[in-house]
Design a protein around this motif. Sequence first.
Motif, PDB file in Angstrom:
ATOM      1  N   THR A 113       0.847  -1.201   0.000  1.00  0.00           N
ATOM      2  CA  THR A 113       0.000   0.000   0.000  1.00  0.00           C
ATOM      3  C   THR A 113       0.878   1.245   0.000  1.00  0.00           C
ATOM      4  N   PHE A 237      -8.488   2.927  -4.808  1.00  0.00           N
ATOM      5  CA  PHE A 237      -9.574   1.970  -4.539  1.00  0.00           C
ATOM      6  C   PHE A 237     -10.453   1.687  -5.754  1.00  0.00           C
ATOM      7  N   LYS A 320      -8.651  -1.447   1.327  1.00  0.00           N
ATOM      8  CA  LYS A 320      -8.243  -1.976   0.017  1.00  0.00           C
ATOM      9  C   LYS A 320      -8.454  -3.490  -0.087  1.00  0.00           C
TER      10      LYS A 320
END
Length: 340
Positions: A113, A237, A320
């Motif tokens: 991430t 996203f 996510k």
Amino acid sequence: MKERLMEIKQRAIEEIKEVIDMEELDKKRVEFLGKKGEITQVLRGMGKLSAEERPVIGKLANEVRSVIEAEIETLKRDLKNKAKEAKLESEKIDISMPGRKKYYGHRHPLMRTKEELEEIFMNMGFDVVEGPEIETVYNNFDALNAPEDHPSRDMSDTFYITENILLRTQTSPVQVRVMKQKEPPIKIVSAGRTFRFDDVDDTHSPMFHQMECLVVDKGVTLANLKDTIDIFVKELFGSDFNTRFRPHDFPFTEPSAEVDVSCFKCKGKGCDNCNGTGWAMELLGCGMVHPNVLKKCGIDPEIYSGFAFGLGIDRVTMVKYGLNNIRLLFDNDMRFLDQF
Ligand code: FA5
């Protein structure tokens, strides 16, 4: 003597056949053919023979010696071959055996991430910078306009190392370091670990990760802040995710807001995961950089303005990947991590 030689020959052949290793074979060679061996003993007695008998026995003794030598040589070759075969057998590689599986590691979902976020911001023209996890109280609170009695300064909220040094509670002190070092325009992001005296629950951990974003330039507005957040949320996203700004209070921004993102399960419709609200957890805090902070860092607020936000990388990772418990990210359970 002739009979004795024939008896030696017969016995030698039989005994040599029984030999199983080189050491024993050499003993037999010495026993029959050596200087003090049985053939030599016979030859020593030849003096007692007549002139006619001597060459006959001598010839026979040589023949017997040759036969025994040949037997020994043959066996020697056999033993050598057997030893070689045994060695080859022991070193044989079974190519039909399944190989040992190599275990390849991979990036932890949190680091994925972080890198994805850095990539998104770099594509928007941001620089990626780093700041220390151990900070001064000044950079973490004072320069960020936190009043002396702000609750976050409390020992029950913050890990102090000494009176003036602490484990940073947020990545916001990186703002101070950058603004003191660099003239505007400034456009940076900075990700790393942060620490708070928080009890562990589904969305809180005492050690977590934040990413700070800071933009300072002439004419920066709240619209730029909202736009930047919207772009990265949709980029990370997907375009079906929305953001919601809620007014909040941070000492270092004015106005300030907290931002929530659509629930990853229902994408805003409302479900049991989001208690029917359509919104997932709070992702970040943000606002327009407070003029006091700009001043403390040597930037004239009459000329420049800026926005900043600090987002929880752990929370972003949860949204996510649809995780409902932050502990999963720190338990190091391979059954969980292998899924990424
Ligand atoms: C701050 O830390 C501010 N420094 C953010 C900021 C930066 C505001 C710049 C304005 C300008 P806050 O305490 O709300 O704000 O934390 C920001 C985010 O970090 C939260 O939205 C959440 O996603 C995450 N976070 C906070 N505490 C924890 C925790 N204990 N465990 C996991 N994530 C946390």
